[in-house]
Design a protein around this motif. Structure first.
Motif, PDB file in Angstrom:
ATOM      1  N   TRP A  76      24.506 -46.922  29.346  1.00  0.00           N
ATOM      2  CA  TRP A  76      23.861 -45.636  29.628  1.00  0.00           C
ATOM      3  C   TRP A  76      24.156 -45.156  31.054  1.00  0.00           C
ATOM      4  CZ3 TRP A  76      21.873 -49.689  26.968  1.00  0.00           C
ATOM      5  CH2 TRP A  76      21.674 -49.467  25.611  1.00  0.00           C
ATOM      6  N   ASN A  77      25.012 -45.895  31.752  1.00  0.00           N
ATOM      7  CA  ASN A  77      25.419 -45.533  33.113  1.00  0.00           C
ATOM      8  C   ASN A  77      26.706 -44.718  33.018  1.00  0.00           C
ATOM      9  OD1 ASN A  77      26.740 -45.573  35.636  1.00  0.00           O
ATOM     10  ND2 ASN A  77      25.626 -47.407  36.246  1.00  0.00           N
ATOM     11  N   ARG A  78      26.591 -43.403  33.234  1.00  0.00           N
ATOM     12  CA  ARG A  78      27.738 -42.498  33.052  1.00  0.00           C
ATOM     13  C   ARG A  78      28.940 -42.883  33.925  1.00  0.00           C
ATOM     14  NH1 ARG A  78      26.746 -37.929  30.011  1.00  0.00           N
ATOM     15  NH2 ARG A  78      24.561 -37.648  29.466  1.00  0.00           N
ATOM     16  N   GLU A  79      28.686 -43.298  35.167  1.00  0.00           N
ATOM     17  CA  GLU A  79      29.795 -43.675  36.059  1.00  0.00           C
ATOM     18  C   GLU A  79      30.533 -44.889  35.515  1.00  0.00           C
ATOM     19  OE1 GLU A  79      29.053 -44.022  40.265  1.00  0.00           O
ATOM     20  OE2 GLU A  79      27.525 -42.438  40.138  1.00  0.00           O
ATOM     21  N   TRP A  80      29.793 -45.891  35.040  1.00  0.00           N
ATOM     22  CA  TRP A  80      30.414 -47.093  34.497  1.00  0.00           C
ATOM     23  C   TRP A  80      31.217 -46.766  33.240  1.00  0.00           C
ATOM     24  CZ3 TRP A  80      30.142 -49.772  29.907  1.00  0.00           C
ATOM     25  CH2 TRP A  80      30.761 -51.019  29.903  1.00  0.00           C
ATOM     26  N   VAL A  81      30.652 -45.941  32.362  1.00  0.00           N
ATOM     27  CA  VAL A  81      31.347 -45.556  31.127  1.00  0.00           C
ATOM     28  C   VAL A  81      32.642 -44.822  31.464  1.00  0.00           C
ATOM     29  CG1 VAL A  81      31.205 -44.109  29.053  1.00  0.00           C
ATOM     30  CG2 VAL A  81      29.247 -45.520  29.728  1.00  0.00           C
ATOM     31  N   ARG A  82      32.564 -43.908  32.432  1.00  0.00           N
ATOM     32  CA  ARG A  82      33.769 -43.168  32.839  1.00  0.00           C
ATOM     33  C   ARG A  82      34.841 -44.130  33.363  1.00  0.00           C
ATOM     34  NH1 ARG A  82      35.648 -38.406  33.339  1.00  0.00           N
ATOM     35  NH2 ARG A  82      36.885 -37.682  35.089  1.00  0.00           N
ATOM     36  N   LYS A  83      34.444 -45.105  34.201  1.00  0.00           N
ATOM     37  CA  LYS A  83      35.407 -46.092  34.717  1.00  0.00           C
ATOM     38  C   LYS A  83      36.007 -46.906  33.580  1.00  0.00           C
ATOM     39  CE  LYS A  83      34.537 -48.553  38.387  1.00  0.00           C
ATOM     40  NZ  LYS A  83      33.866 -49.368  39.422  1.00  0.00           N
ATOM     41  N   LEU A  84      35.186 -47.287  32.587  1.00  0.00           N
ATOM     42  CA  LEU A  84      35.670 -48.066  31.454  1.00  0.00           C
ATOM     43  C   LEU A  84      36.715 -47.273  30.667  1.00  0.00           C
ATOM     44  CD1 LEU A  84      35.461 -50.537  29.514  1.00  0.00           C
ATOM     45  CD2 LEU A  84      33.700 -49.240  28.294  1.00  0.00           C
ATOM     46  N   LEU A  85      36.404 -46.021  30.358  1.00  0.00           N
ATOM     47  CA  LEU A  85      37.336 -45.207  29.580  1.00  0.00           C
ATOM     48  C   LEU A  85      38.610 -44.923  30.370  1.00  0.00           C
ATOM     49  CD1 LEU A  85      34.822 -42.782  27.854  1.00  0.00           C
ATOM     50  CD2 LEU A  85      35.880 -44.852  26.923  1.00  0.00           C
ATOM     51  N   LEU A  86      38.504 -44.729  31.674  1.00  0.00           N
ATOM     52  CA  LEU A  86      39.699 -44.535  32.500  1.00  0.00           C
ATOM     53  C   LEU A  86      40.531 -45.812  32.569  1.00  0.00           C
ATOM     54  CD1 LEU A  86      38.319 -42.258  35.351  1.00  0.00           C
ATOM     55  CD2 LEU A  86      39.949 -41.630  33.546  1.00  0.00           C
ATOM     56  N   LYS A  87      39.873 -46.957  32.490  1.00  0.00           N
ATOM     57  CA  LYS A  87      40.594 -48.233  32.460  1.00  0.00           C
ATOM     58  C   LYS A  87      41.454 -48.325  31.201  1.00  0.00           C
ATOM     59  CE  LYS A  87      41.451 -52.362  34.032  1.00  0.00           C
ATOM     60  NZ  LYS A  87      42.204 -52.547  35.260  1.00  0.00           N
ATOM     61  N   PHE A  88      40.870 -47.929  30.054  1.00  0.00           N
ATOM     62  CA  PHE A  88      41.662 -47.898  28.818  1.00  0.00           C
ATOM     63  C   PHE A  88      42.867 -46.970  28.987  1.00  0.00           C
ATOM     64  CE2 PHE A  88      37.589 -49.045  26.471  1.00  0.00           C
ATOM     65  CZ  PHE A  88      38.010 -50.328  26.164  1.00  0.00           C
ATOM     66  N   LYS A  89      42.628 -45.813  29.583  1.00  0.00           N
ATOM     67  CA  LYS A  89      43.702 -44.839  29.784  1.00  0.00           C
ATOM     68  C   LYS A  89      44.782 -45.398  30.715  1.00  0.00           C
ATOM     69  CE  LYS A  89      44.270 -39.925  30.333  1.00  0.00           C
ATOM     70  NZ  LYS A  89      43.612 -38.656  30.456  1.00  0.00           N
ATOM     71  N   SER A  90      44.370 -46.156  31.759  1.00  0.00           N
ATOM     72  CA  SER A  90      45.346 -46.736  32.689  1.00  0.00           C
ATOM     73  C   SER A  90      46.222 -47.787  32.004  1.00  0.00           C
ATOM     74  CB  SER A  90      44.630 -47.350  33.898  1.00  0.00           C
ATOM     75  OG  SER A  90      44.019 -48.576  33.555  1.00  0.00           O
ATOM     76  N   ARG A 134      38.725 -46.703  18.787  1.00  0.00           N
ATOM     77  CA  ARG A 134      37.961 -46.677  17.542  1.00  0.00           C
ATOM     78  C   ARG A 134      36.699 -47.494  17.752  1.00  0.00           C
ATOM     79  NH1 ARG A 134      38.148 -50.544  13.239  1.00  0.00           N
ATOM     80  NH2 ARG A 134      36.955 -49.753  11.495  1.00  0.00           N
ATOM     81  N   PHE A 135      35.548 -46.828  17.691  1.00  0.00           N
ATOM     82  CA  PHE A 135      34.279 -47.541  17.771  1.00  0.00           C
ATOM     83  C   PHE A 135      33.915 -47.989  16.362  1.00  0.00           C
ATOM     84  CE2 PHE A 135      34.012 -44.667  21.428  1.00  0.00           C
ATOM     85  CZ  PHE A 135      33.758 -45.595  22.420  1.00  0.00           C
ATOM     86  N   HIS A 136      33.556 -49.247  16.222  1.00  0.00           N
ATOM     87  CA  HIS A 136      33.109 -49.712  14.914  1.00  0.00           C
ATOM     88  C   HIS A 136      31.941 -50.665  15.097  1.00  0.00           C
ATOM     89  CE1 HIS A 136      35.167 -53.745  14.827  1.00  0.00           C
ATOM     90  NE2 HIS A 136      35.892 -53.150  15.750  1.00  0.00           N
ATOM     91  N   VAL A 137      31.320 -51.012  13.991  1.00  0.00           N
ATOM     92  CA  VAL A 137      30.066 -51.755  13.977  1.00  0.00           C
ATOM     93  C   VAL A 137      29.025 -50.965  14.794  1.00  0.00           C
ATOM     94  CG1 VAL A 137      28.936 -53.995  14.248  1.00  0.00           C
ATOM     95  CG2 VAL A 137      31.393 -53.917  13.844  1.00  0.00           C
ATOM     96  N   GLY A 138      28.911 -49.675  14.490  1.00  0.00           N
ATOM     97  CA  GLY A 138      27.933 -48.818  15.151  1.00  0.00           C
ATOM     98  C   GLY A 138      28.586 -47.703  15.943  1.00  0.00           C
ATOM     99  N   PHE A 139      27.770 -46.770  16.374  1.00  0.00           N
ATOM    100  CA  PHE A 139      28.239 -45.607  17.104  1.00  0.00           C
ATOM    101  C   PHE A 139      27.914 -45.758  18.587  1.00  0.00           C
ATOM    102  CE2 PHE A 139      27.273 -44.051  12.840  1.00  0.00           C
ATOM    103  CZ  PHE A 139      28.496 -43.488  12.508  1.00  0.00           C
ATOM    104  N   ALA A 140      28.810 -45.253  19.415  1.00  0.00           N
ATOM    105  CA  ALA A 140      28.554 -45.216  20.853  1.00  0.00           C
ATOM    106  C   ALA A 140      27.595 -44.056  21.141  1.00  0.00           C
ATOM    107  CB  ALA A 140      29.860 -45.013  21.612  1.00  0.00           C
ATOM    108  N   PRO A 141      26.860 -44.101  22.256  1.00  0.00           N
ATOM    109  CA  PRO A 141      26.022 -42.954  22.624  1.00  0.00           C
ATOM    110  C   PRO A 141      26.870 -41.684  22.729  1.00  0.00           C
ATOM    111  CG  PRO A 141      25.487 -44.853  23.987  1.00  0.00           C
ATOM    112  CD  PRO A 141      26.713 -45.230  23.186  1.00  0.00           C
ATOM    113  N   ASP A 142      26.278 -40.536  22.420  1.00  0.00           N
ATOM    114  CA  ASP A 142      27.006 -39.267  22.359  1.00  0.00           C
ATOM    115  C   ASP A 142      27.823 -38.968  23.606  1.00  0.00           C
ATOM    116  OD1 ASP A 142      26.279 -38.689  19.806  1.00  0.00           O
ATOM    117  OD2 ASP A 142      24.615 -37.370  20.370  1.00  0.00           O
ATOM    118  N   PHE A 143      27.295 -39.259  24.801  1.00  0.00           N
ATOM    119  CA  PHE A 143      28.011 -38.861  26.017  1.00  0.00           C
ATOM    120  C   PHE A 143      29.297 -39.658  26.232  1.00  0.00           C
ATOM    121  CE2 PHE A 143      25.412 -42.257  27.803  1.00  0.00           C
ATOM    122  CZ  PHE A 143      26.272 -42.859  28.716  1.00  0.00           C
TER     123      PHE A 143
END
Length: 177
Positions: free
Chosen positions: A146-160, A167-176
């Motif tokens: 639920w920490n927007r900064e951490w989520v952004r860093k995580l997604l940018l890490k995937f992009k890097s 693909r999110f599976h075994v449940g949905f990620a929070p909307d943001f």
């Protein structure tokens, strides 16, 4: 419900890149006990909220009835959505009593002979699966999901790592996310 009649229940947008148009479908409910006539204004706005397309249609709705109405709007000059340039438009539907909007990207995605095509061009999907609820079960995760900064860093890490899909599976990620 904090709106007047008729109420817009749902809006769905289907971009058509090849034919340079957008299809908008709305589901509208008449919550009163008499037949009503209403105008529906459909609009498309660019990222800076400038109106780039609009059309108005009339609808007749019987008491306690729900109807679906669809329109097509031409969109001659647009920016194609890609993971590298995720440009979003806003579609809006408005009646005399309610309004509803959603975001969408101008993109077509299909497989042709098992080859992925994004906007008519070959586009290979490089990514991973994220087992989101396994992460939620981990006691050491704290409030990270639920920490927007951490989520952004995580997604940018995937992009890097040159990934362009998740693909999110075994449940949905929070909307943001």
């Amino acid at each position: 419900i904090l709106c007047d009649n008729p109420k817009i229940d749902y809006i769905q947008v289907a971009p058509d890149v090849k034919n340079r148009k957008v299809k908008i479908q709305v589901t509208i409910t008449n919550t009163c006990d008499k037949k009503i006539f209403s105008d529906i204004t459909y609009s498309i706005k660019s990222g800076n909220k400038t109106i780039i397309g609009t059309v108005e249609k009339s609808v007749e709705i019987y008491p306690s009835d729900t109807v679906k109405k669809t329109v097509e709007l031409p969109l001659n000059d647009f920016i194609e959505w890609t993971p590298e340039n995720p440009f979003l438009y806003h579609a809006e539907a408005r009646t005399c009593g309610d309004e509803l909007s959603c975001k969408f990207g101008m993109r077509d995605f299909e497989f042709e002979n098992k080859i992925p095509k994004l906007n008519g061009k070959t586009y290979y999907l490089r990514g991973t699966n994220v087992v989101i609820f396994r992460f939620f079960e981990d006691e050491k995760r704290g409030n990270l999901p639920w920490n927007r900064e951490w989520v952004r860093k995580l997604l940018l890490k995937f992009k890097s790592l040159n990934m362009n899909s998740l693909r999110f599976h075994v449940g949905f990620a929070p909307d943001f996310w």
